[in-house]
Design an enzyme around this catalytic site. Structure first.
Site, short mmCIF file in Angstrom:
data_model
loop_
_atom_site.label_atom_id
_atom_site.label_comp_id
_atom_site.label_asym_id
_atom_site.label_seq_id
_atom_site.Cartn_x
_atom_site.Cartn_y
_atom_site.Cartn_z
N SER A 1 2.12 -0.81 11.04
CA SER A 1 0.85 -0.46 10.40
C SER A 1 -0.25 -0.61 11.45
CB SER A 1 0.59 -1.45 9.24
OG SER A 1 -0.74 -1.37 8.79
N TYR B 1 0.43 -10.00 5.47
CA TYR B 1 0.74 -8.62 5.87
C TYR B 1 0.46 -8.41 7.36
CZ TYR B 1 0.91 -3.49 5.33
OH TYR B 1 1.22 -2.15 5.43
P1 NAD Z 1 5.49 2.06 -1.56
O1 NAD Z 1 5.13 0.92 -2.45
O2 NAD Z 1 5.23 3.46 -2.00
O3 NAD Z 1 7.03 1.98 -1.15
C1 NAD Z 1 7.64 0.77 -0.80
C2 NAD Z 1 9.14 0.96 -0.88
O4 NAD Z 1 9.76 -0.30 -0.57
C3 NAD Z 1 9.64 1.34 -2.29
O5 NAD Z 1 10.74 2.22 -2.17
C4 NAD Z 1 10.09 -0.01 -2.86
O6 NAD Z 1 11.07 0.11 -3.88
C5 NAD Z 1 10.67 -0.64 -1.61
N1 NAD Z 1 10.81 -2.08 -1.71
C6 NAD Z 1 9.87 -3.01 -2.01
N2 NAD Z 1 10.43 -4.24 -2.04
C7 NAD Z 1 11.74 -4.07 -1.73
C8 NAD Z 1 12.85 -4.95 -1.62
N3 NAD Z 1 12.72 -6.27 -1.81
N4 NAD Z 1 14.06 -4.43 -1.31
C9 NAD Z 1 14.22 -3.09 -1.14
N5 NAD Z 1 13.20 -2.21 -1.23
C10 NAD Z 1 11.99 -2.70 -1.54
O7 NAD Z 1 4.74 1.74 -0.19
P2 NAD Z 1 4.44 2.63 1.11
O8 NAD Z 1 2.99 2.74 1.23
O9 NAD Z 1 5.28 3.85 1.13
O10 NAD Z 1 4.91 1.60 2.23
C11 NAD Z 1 6.04 1.80 3.05
C12 NAD Z 1 5.84 1.04 4.35
O11 NAD Z 1 4.73 1.59 5.05
C13 NAD Z 1 5.53 -0.45 4.15
O12 NAD Z 1 6.20 -1.21 5.13
C14 NAD Z 1 4.03 -0.52 4.37
O13 NAD Z 1 3.62 -1.77 4.83
C15 NAD Z 1 3.86 0.56 5.42
N6 NAD Z 1 2.50 1.07 5.53
C16 NAD Z 1 1.87 1.65 4.47
C17 NAD Z 1 0.58 2.15 4.62
C18 NAD Z 1 -0.15 2.83 3.50
O14 NAD Z 1 -1.34 3.11 3.69
N7 NAD Z 1 0.46 3.14 2.40
C19 NAD Z 1 -0.06 2.03 5.85
C20 NAD Z 1 0.60 1.42 6.91
C21 NAD Z 1 1.88 0.94 6.73
#
Ligand code: NAD
Length: 260
Positions: A142, A155
């Site tokens: 991130s 985080y």
């Molecule tokens: P999201 O909530 O849409 O998806 C998260 C996914 O992780 C889901 O499929 C969920 O079921 C799974 N998950 C959560 N806990 C779990 C567990 N214990 N075991 C297995 N699966 C699990 O979130 P997202 O925004 O798509 O985030 C995905 C990644 O991207 C994360 O690591 C997040 O930190 C990173 N990220 C997101 C953003 C953003 O702006 N959305 C920005 C930077 C980084």
């Protein structure tokens, strides 16, 4: 480009992981989907990708907060497909509070899912990738792996840790045909961020649209969200021959956030 290769994308039932999974399958990779959600919905996602991309797609519901389960998922994928070429460590959760109020259980959960799961997955996958003389490990970190924001102690710590892990694994696998890199997205409008938008809207008595615009204005100079499919494209690039010599580093996809 990825025909005959096998990719595991953790947390791929939603958001960014799903975007990456679709992109890799579209390029011909067989796929292991992982993550939580409604069983019928997950089966419809799995079947849909399989039909659209004509690849094999299996679902593994391993809980990324449990090290043994992560290692078990890697072993099961190897048993099923006979190889593991691409590991995308993407599963992640968020929780916000000032550090002095941050619940210890939330700290442990975020460190477990956002950082330790990647360690366990990498440890289990690297020997197999080295034997194949080809592997791509891509950690979805991130902007918060590079800079901080308030109220995100766990985080930011986990994502900085993930960037550190990326560098070590890049060094340890250098010259083996395996690379390890981190992708650092800015704001992406997924359920994880939708909750932060709703919280801000409620806190400030403004609309969802106003809250989304404020979130962008505060951090992301492009004033636009990154999309999951753009991140799929970034991961695909890291799996391409053009990226053979890119390892142990980060790629920011953040609309200028960390240039400031
Ligand atoms: P999201 O909530 O849409 O998806 C998260 C996914 O992780 C889901 O499929 C969920 O079921 C799974 N998950 C959560 N806990 C779990 C567990 N214990 N075991 C297995 N699966 C699990 O979130 P997202 O925004 O798509 O985030 C995905 C990644 O991207 C994360 O690591 C997040 O930190 C990173 N990220 C997101 C953003 C953003 O702006 N959305 C920005 C930077 C980084």
């Amino acid at each position: 480009m990825l025909k005959g290769k096998v990719a595991i994308v953790t947390g791929s039932t939603s958001g960014i992981g799903l975007g990456i999974a679709k992109e890799l399958a579209g390029l011909g990779a067989d796929l292991v989907l992982n993550g939580f959600g409604d069983a019928a919905e997950i089966e419809s996602i799995r079947g849909g990708i399989e039909r659209e991309s004509a690849v094999r797609v299996i679902y593994d519901g391993a809980d990324m907060s449990k090290g043994d389960a992560v290692r078990g998922m890697i072993a099961a994928a190897f048993e099923k497909f006979g190889r593991i070429d691409i590991l995308v460590n993407n599963a992640g959760i968020q929780f916000t509070a000032p550090v002095e109020e941050f619940p210890a259980a939330k700290w442990d959960a975020i460190l477990g899912i956002n950082l330790s799961a990647a360690f366990h997955g990498i440890a289990a996958a690297v020997p197999r990738m080295k034997k194949q003389r080809w592997g791509r490990i891509i950690n979805i970190a991130s902007t918060h792996g590079l800079v901080a924001s308030t109220h995100k102690a766990a985080y930011v710590a986990a994502k900085h840790g993930l960037v550190g892990l990326t560098k070590v694994v890049g060094l340890e696998t250098a010259g083996s045909g395996v690379t390890c890199n981190a992708v650092c997205p800015g704001w992406v409008r997924t359920p994880l961020v939708e909750k932060q938008i709703s919280d801000m809207a409620a806190r400030r008595g403004i609309t969802q649209k106003e809250a989304a615009n404020e979130l962008l204005a505060e951090k992301q100079p492009s004033l636009d969200f990154v999309s999951p499919s753009q991140l799929g494209g970034t991961v695909a690039f890291l799996c391409s021959p053009a990226a053979d010599q890119i390892t142990g580093t980060t790629i920011s996809v953040d609309g200028g956030w960390t240039a400031q």
